[in-house]
Design a protein around this motif. Structure first.
Motif, mmCIF file in Angstrom:
data_model
loop_
_atom_site.group_PDB
_atom_site.id
_atom_site.type_symbol
_atom_site.label_atom_id
_atom_site.label_comp_id
_atom_site.label_asym_id
_atom_site.label_seq_id
_atom_site.Cartn_x
_atom_site.Cartn_y
_atom_site.Cartn_z
ATOM 1 N N VAL A 46 0.913 -1.257 0.044
ATOM 2 C CA VAL A 46 -0.065 0.141 -0.126
ATOM 3 C C VAL A 46 0.959 1.287 -0.065
ATOM 4 C CG1 VAL A 46 -1.777 1.483 1.254
ATOM 5 C CG2 VAL A 46 -2.009 -1.024 1.164
ATOM 6 N N VAL A 47 0.869 2.004 -1.049
ATOM 7 C CA VAL A 47 1.475 3.305 -1.100
ATOM 8 C C VAL A 47 0.691 4.262 -0.257
ATOM 9 C CG1 VAL A 47 2.437 5.042 -2.418
ATOM 10 C CG2 VAL A 47 2.304 2.886 -3.341
ATOM 11 N N TRP A 48 1.422 4.979 0.729
ATOM 12 C CA TRP A 48 0.879 6.055 1.647
ATOM 13 C C TRP A 48 1.900 7.180 1.797
ATOM 14 C CZ3 TRP A 48 0.702 5.675 7.767
ATOM 15 C CH2 TRP A 48 0.017 7.003 8.044
ATOM 16 N N GLY A 49 1.396 8.164 1.109
ATOM 17 C CA GLY A 49 2.597 9.219 0.780
ATOM 18 C C GLY A 49 3.676 8.856 0.170
ATOM 19 N N SER A 50 4.984 9.069 0.888
ATOM 20 C CA SER A 50 6.366 8.621 0.504
ATOM 21 C C SER A 50 6.449 7.293 0.946
ATOM 22 C CB SER A 50 7.265 9.620 0.770
ATOM 23 O OG SER A 50 7.327 9.603 2.099
ATOM 24 N N ASP A 51 5.608 6.675 1.746
ATOM 25 C CA ASP A 51 5.971 5.068 2.312
ATOM 26 C C ASP A 51 5.249 4.243 1.374
ATOM 27 O OD1 ASP A 51 7.401 6.450 4.276
ATOM 28 O OD2 ASP A 51 5.996 6.114 6.006
ATOM 29 N N THR A 52 6.140 3.179 1.113
ATOM 30 C CA THR A 52 5.353 1.963 0.445
ATOM 31 C C THR A 52 5.318 0.919 1.635
ATOM 32 O OG1 THR A 52 6.126 2.412 -1.743
ATOM 33 C CG2 THR A 52 5.458 0.176 -1.148
ATOM 34 N N LEU A 53 4.045 0.711 2.185
ATOM 35 C CA LEU A 53 3.981 -0.502 3.191
ATOM 36 C C LEU A 53 3.615 -1.693 2.726
ATOM 37 C CD1 LEU A 53 1.622 1.776 5.719
ATOM 38 C CD2 LEU A 53 4.116 1.744 5.472
ATOM 39 N N ASN A 54 4.296 -2.568 3.237
ATOM 40 C CA ASN A 54 4.056 -4.081 2.879
ATOM 41 C C ASN A 54 3.254 -4.531 4.191
ATOM 42 O OD1 ASN A 54 5.271 -6.973 3.301
ATOM 43 N ND2 ASN A 54 4.797 -6.556 1.416
ATOM 44 N N THR A 103 -1.351 -13.278 12.319
ATOM 45 C CA THR A 103 -0.272 -12.029 12.495
ATOM 46 C C THR A 103 -0.461 -11.370 11.224
ATOM 47 O OG1 THR A 103 1.392 -13.128 13.920
ATOM 48 C CG2 THR A 103 2.003 -11.417 12.757
ATOM 49 N N LEU A 104 -0.431 -9.807 11.501
ATOM 50 C CA LEU A 104 -0.374 -9.059 10.460
ATOM 51 C C LEU A 104 0.923 -8.173 10.652
ATOM 52 C CD1 LEU A 104 -1.179 -7.303 7.875
ATOM 53 C CD2 LEU A 104 -2.891 -6.156 9.353
ATOM 54 N N THR A 105 1.828 -8.251 9.851
ATOM 55 C CA THR A 105 3.140 -7.503 9.907
ATOM 56 C C THR A 105 2.956 -6.511 8.787
ATOM 57 O OG1 THR A 105 4.255 -9.458 10.769
ATOM 58 C CG2 THR A 105 5.530 -7.679 9.930
ATOM 59 N N ILE A 106 3.230 -5.282 9.343
ATOM 60 C CA ILE A 106 3.111 -3.984 8.352
ATOM 61 C C ILE A 106 4.567 -3.332 8.265
ATOM 62 C CG2 ILE A 106 2.074 -1.799 7.597
ATOM 63 C CD1 ILE A 106 -0.388 -2.854 9.298
ATOM 64 N N SER A 107 5.469 -3.439 7.275
ATOM 65 C CA SER A 107 6.633 -2.859 7.362
ATOM 66 C C SER A 107 6.710 -1.826 6.229
ATOM 67 C CB SER A 107 7.782 -3.803 6.960
ATOM 68 O OG SER A 107 7.591 -4.388 5.777
ATOM 69 N N PHE A 109 7.284 1.843 7.445
ATOM 70 C CA PHE A 109 7.144 3.151 8.098
ATOM 71 C C PHE A 109 8.362 3.844 8.073
ATOM 72 C CE2 PHE A 109 3.668 0.578 9.620
ATOM 73 C CZ PHE A 109 2.452 0.933 9.645
ATOM 74 N N SER A 110 8.220 5.227 7.818
ATOM 75 C CA SER A 110 9.334 6.162 7.795
ATOM 76 C C SER A 110 9.193 6.958 9.064
ATOM 77 C CB SER A 110 9.444 6.657 6.696
ATOM 78 O OG SER A 110 8.263 7.721 6.462
ATOM 79 N N THR A 182 3.361 -4.804 14.279
ATOM 80 C CA THR A 182 2.939 -5.977 14.025
ATOM 81 C C THR A 182 1.575 -6.018 14.899
ATOM 82 O OG1 THR A 182 5.122 -6.883 13.870
ATOM 83 C CG2 THR A 182 3.540 -8.491 14.534
ATOM 84 N N LEU A 183 0.721 -6.546 14.398
ATOM 85 C CA LEU A 183 -0.835 -6.839 15.034
ATOM 86 C C LEU A 183 -1.083 -8.390 14.989
ATOM 87 C CD1 LEU A 183 -3.834 -6.108 15.695
ATOM 88 C CD2 LEU A 183 -4.231 -6.320 13.209
ATOM 89 N N THR A 184 -1.141 -8.766 16.291
ATOM 90 C CA THR A 184 -1.500 -10.335 16.494
ATOM 91 C C THR A 184 -2.986 -10.391 17.054
ATOM 92 O OG1 THR A 184 -0.464 -10.064 18.650
ATOM 93 C CG2 THR A 184 1.033 -10.730 16.933
ATOM 94 N N VAL A 185 -3.379 -11.591 16.394
ATOM 95 C CA VAL A 185 -4.802 -12.075 17.220
ATOM 96 C C VAL A 185 -4.649 -13.162 17.677
ATOM 97 C CG1 VAL A 185 -7.340 -11.964 16.694
ATOM 98 C CG2 VAL A 185 -6.103 -10.261 15.507
ATOM 99 N N ALA A 186 -4.747 -13.738 18.921
ATOM 100 C CA ALA A 186 -4.488 -15.017 19.269
ATOM 101 C C ALA A 186 -5.747 -15.658 20.013
ATOM 102 C CB ALA A 186 -3.402 -14.883 20.313
ATOM 103 N N THR A 187 -6.023 -16.909 19.791
ATOM 104 C CA THR A 187 -6.893 -17.439 20.423
ATOM 105 C C THR A 187 -6.381 -18.695 21.361
ATOM 106 O OG1 THR A 187 -7.048 -19.454 18.787
ATOM 107 C CG2 THR A 187 -8.599 -17.404 18.336
ATOM 108 N N SER A 188 -7.013 -19.237 22.468
ATOM 109 C CA SER A 188 -6.486 -20.142 23.279
ATOM 110 C C SER A 188 -7.098 -21.570 23.348
ATOM 111 C CB SER A 188 -6.534 -19.326 24.653
ATOM 112 O OG SER A 188 -7.857 -19.062 24.995
#
Length: 231
Positions: A46-54, A103-107, A109-110, A182-188
């Protein structure tokens, strides 16, 4: 008058360099105008301003069901609220399962600091809608229904019924390059479920930067006042 003409363009340039206020990401369902959209939990940029977020998804599933179904989020009239109508979810149906972590990992960010808001909502109380939701290993600063926000979060009672997103007020990117959230959603346990519907990410400007913008914005006002005084 010449002073005014010289200073005003500088002010406009400074203000135009401000980053877009927020990035809104919609997970699954119909496209919501003004948002970035993932139809399925497949990695993408996703392109957000000058950042390209994966965006890197692990263990999330997509769904043909609706998450909010004319609930409180999509009736609030906001673009972010409209993302509540659909979701990705995590669930392990294995007998005697001890749970699963998505897990959703977003990399990419500047910046140094961000505010994150997450809608986790489903309109039905069928099944057990419990999961631990964290960002960079921390529960949220605020949200619906529970004292430790995101701990044993119930997407129906804490999300849908309250209409309150989980909010992390100050998230600092981590990782080798200090550019990852990093966003995590964990069940038990078996059949427990967690949900992500929509995510809003907002840049928190550096205090010095905001002071510069404010200062530059005041310069033309001071010059105009000075010119009027000495005419």
């Amino acid at each position: 008058m010449k002073n005014n003409l010289l200073i005003l363009p500088l002010t406009c340039c400074a203000l135009s360099s401000l980053p877009a206020q927020s990035l809104i990401v919609n997970f699954n369902g119909s496209t919501v105008a003004g948002t970035e959209h993932f139809y399925s939990p497949t990695d993408g940029d996703v392109v957000w301003g000058s950042d390209t977020l994966n965006f890197d998804f692990e263990n999330f599933q997509d769904s043909s069901s609706t998450g909010n179904h004319a609930g409180v989020f999509d009736n609030d009239g906001s673009t972010f609220g409209e993302t509540g109508v659909s979701y990705f979810f995590v669930r392990d149906q294995t007998v005697d399962s001890t749970g699963i972590t998505a897990t959703l990992t977003i990399s990419g960010f500047s910046g140094d600091n961000y505010k994150l808001e997450l809608i986790s909502s489903v309109y039905s109380d069928t099944g057990v809608r419990l999961a631990d939701i964290q960002v960079n290993g921390s529960f949220a600063d605020s949200g619906g229904g529970v004292a430790l926000y995101g701990d044993d979060y119930n997407a129906y009672t804490d999300g849908f019924l309250t209409g309150t997103p989980l909010t992390w007020n100050n998230v600092v990117p981590t990782g080798v390059s200090n550019d990852t959230i990093t966003l995590t959603v964990a069940t038990s346990g078996q059949d427990l479920m967690g949900f992500i519907n929509g995510l809003r990410i907002t840049v928190i400007p550096e205090p010095a930067t905001m002071g510069l913008f404010i200062g530059l914005g005041l310069i033309p006002c001071c010059m105009l006042a000075r010119n009027r005084k000495y005419r």
